[in-house]
Design an enzyme around this catalytic site. Structure first.
Site, PDB file in Angstrom:
ATOM      1  N   HIS A   1       1.135  -1.130  -0.196  1.00  0.00           N
ATOM      2  CA  HIS A   1      -0.235  -0.146  -0.100  1.00  0.00           C
ATOM      3  C   HIS A   1       0.674   1.480   0.251  1.00  0.00           C
ATOM      4  O   HIS A   1       0.881   1.999  -0.979  1.00  0.00           O
ATOM      5  CB  HIS A   1      -1.184  -0.163   1.024  1.00  0.00           C
ATOM      6  CG  HIS A   1      -1.710   1.175   1.722  1.00  0.00           C
ATOM      7  ND1 HIS A   1      -2.546   2.034   0.712  1.00  0.00           N
ATOM      8  CD2 HIS A   1      -1.461   2.457   2.280  1.00  0.00           C
ATOM      9  CE1 HIS A   1      -2.842   2.985   0.527  1.00  0.00           C
ATOM     10  NE2 HIS A   1      -2.726   2.868   1.940  1.00  0.00           N
TER      11      HIS A   1
ATOM     12  N   HIS B   1       2.891   7.071   5.174  1.00  0.00           N
ATOM     13  CA  HIS B   1       1.858   7.766   6.046  1.00  0.00           C
ATOM     14  C   HIS B   1       1.009   6.966   7.182  1.00  0.00           C
ATOM     15  O   HIS B   1       0.239   7.506   7.850  1.00  0.00           O
ATOM     16  CB  HIS B   1       1.220   8.341   5.290  1.00  0.00           C
ATOM     17  CG  HIS B   1       0.679   6.741   4.452  1.00  0.00           C
ATOM     18  ND1 HIS B   1       1.024   5.975   3.589  1.00  0.00           N
ATOM     19  CD2 HIS B   1      -1.261   6.759   4.433  1.00  0.00           C
ATOM     20  CE1 HIS B   1       0.095   5.010   2.377  1.00  0.00           C
ATOM     21  NE2 HIS B   1      -1.236   5.596   3.364  1.00  0.00           N
ATOM     22  N   ASP B   2       0.913   5.989   6.934  1.00  0.00           N
ATOM     23  CA  ASP B   2       0.568   4.774   7.984  1.00  0.00           C
ATOM     24  C   ASP B   2       1.236   4.196   9.241  1.00  0.00           C
ATOM     25  O   ASP B   2       0.505   3.510   9.921  1.00  0.00           O
ATOM     26  CB  ASP B   2      -0.077   3.430   7.198  1.00  0.00           C
ATOM     27  CG  ASP B   2      -1.341   4.118   6.725  1.00  0.00           C
ATOM     28  OD1 ASP B   2      -1.717   4.615   7.428  1.00  0.00           O
ATOM     29  OD2 ASP B   2      -2.289   3.715   5.817  1.00  0.00           O
TER      30      ASP B   2
ATOM     31  N   GLU C   1      -0.068   5.635  12.181  1.00  0.00           N
ATOM     32  CA  GLU C   1      -1.639   5.659  13.347  1.00  0.00           C
ATOM     33  C   GLU C   1      -1.726   3.859  13.301  1.00  0.00           C
ATOM     34  O   GLU C   1      -2.188   2.728  14.030  1.00  0.00           O
ATOM     35  CB  GLU C   1      -2.489   6.228  11.339  1.00  0.00           C
ATOM     36  CG  GLU C   1      -3.488   5.724  11.540  1.00  0.00           C
ATOM     37  CD  GLU C   1      -4.041   6.209  10.494  1.00  0.00           C
ATOM     38  OE1 GLU C   1      -5.370   5.681   9.919  1.00  0.00           O
ATOM     39  OE2 GLU C   1      -4.260   7.256   9.845  1.00  0.00           O
ATOM     40  N   ASP C   2      -1.204   3.155  12.060  1.00  0.00           N
ATOM     41  CA  ASP C   2      -0.901   1.758  12.045  1.00  0.00           C
ATOM     42  C   ASP C   2      -0.066   0.548  12.598  1.00  0.00           C
ATOM     43  O   ASP C   2       0.171  -0.421  12.526  1.00  0.00           O
ATOM     44  CB  ASP C   2      -1.401   1.241  10.872  1.00  0.00           C
ATOM     45  CG  ASP C   2      -2.245   1.751   9.898  1.00  0.00           C
ATOM     46  OD1 ASP C   2      -3.289   1.709  11.004  1.00  0.00           O
ATOM     47  OD2 ASP C   2      -3.033   2.241   9.002  1.00  0.00           O
TER      48      ASP C   2
ATOM     49  N   ASP D   1      -3.461   8.481  -1.919  1.00  0.00           N
ATOM     50  CA  ASP D   1      -3.729   7.499  -0.598  1.00  0.00           C
ATOM     51  C   ASP D   1      -5.343   7.161  -1.146  1.00  0.00           C
ATOM     52  O   ASP D   1      -5.389   5.806  -0.940  1.00  0.00           O
ATOM     53  CB  ASP D   1      -3.421   7.638   0.836  1.00  0.00           C
ATOM     54  CG  ASP D   1      -4.040   7.205   1.634  1.00  0.00           C
ATOM     55  OD1 ASP D   1      -3.587   5.511   1.512  1.00  0.00           O
ATOM     56  OD2 ASP D   1      -4.754   7.221   2.636  1.00  0.00           O
TER      57      ASP D   1
END
Length: 183
Positions: free
Chosen positions: A41, A66-67, A70-71, A127
């Site tokens: 991704h 970017h994630d 967050e993840d 995204d």
């Protein structure tokens, strides 16, 4: 000692970023039926940006990362330490606050889309393209047709607030929304 050329240094920085994200996302999978490795991704998001003519290294790094906050167990301080304050700032602008309820996070994405920096808008557009194309390719496990439709409608609201950022990316999104009959 031989001095490295600028392109060599850029490749080294970019590869460090990809490696960092790969390590952070190593045990994660996408929700598709194939359980695609999650790292596909962020790499795909960065690739979409390059296809649209984006060559800004910090934007591409932020796309790869970017994630991560967050993840994964990554902090904004770690991003800044490894990749600098600009990359941290872009990542921070596109990161949802997971302590908030899902509906509130989705509402805030719509609201904040218009106010984030141009660099963050590029990452957000790419995204959304990746996620929407993925949704067109294969419905995630446990998602109904209605949930997919709701995602397209919500994504359009986010993207409407990103207009005026990058014509090639926005054209891709217009095509996707037209294909899905989301006006």
């Amino acid at each position: 000692m031989e001095q490295k050329s600028q392109p060599e240094e850029i490749l080294k920085i970019y590869t460090k970023c990809v490696n960092f994200a790969a390590i952070k996302h190593r045990n994660q999978r996408r929700l598709d039926k194939d359980e695609t490795p999650y790292i596909n991704h962020p790499i795909g998001v960065a690739y979409i940006l390059t296809e649209a003519g984006v060559t800004d290294l910090e934007v591409l790094q932020a796309a790869i990362l970017h994630d991560t906050v967050e993840d994964t167990e990554t902090s904004f301080e770690e991003i800044e330490s490894e990749f600098g304050p600009t990359v941290r700032s872009i990542v921070q602008e596109v990161t949802d606050d997971k302590s908030l309820p899902k509906q509130e996070r989705k509402r805030l994405q719509i609201e904040h889309a218009a106010t984030v920096s141009p660099k963050a808008k590029l990452v957000k557009l790419a995204d959304k393209i990746y996620n929407l194309r993925d949704l067109q390719r294969c419905k995630p496990k446990n998602w109904t047709d209605e949930r997919c439709r709701e995602y397209f409608i919500w994504a359009k609201k986010v993207c409407d607030n990103l207009k005026g950022t990058n014509v090639p990316l926005e054209s891709i999104l217009e095509d996707i929304f037209r294909q899905e009959n989301v006006c």
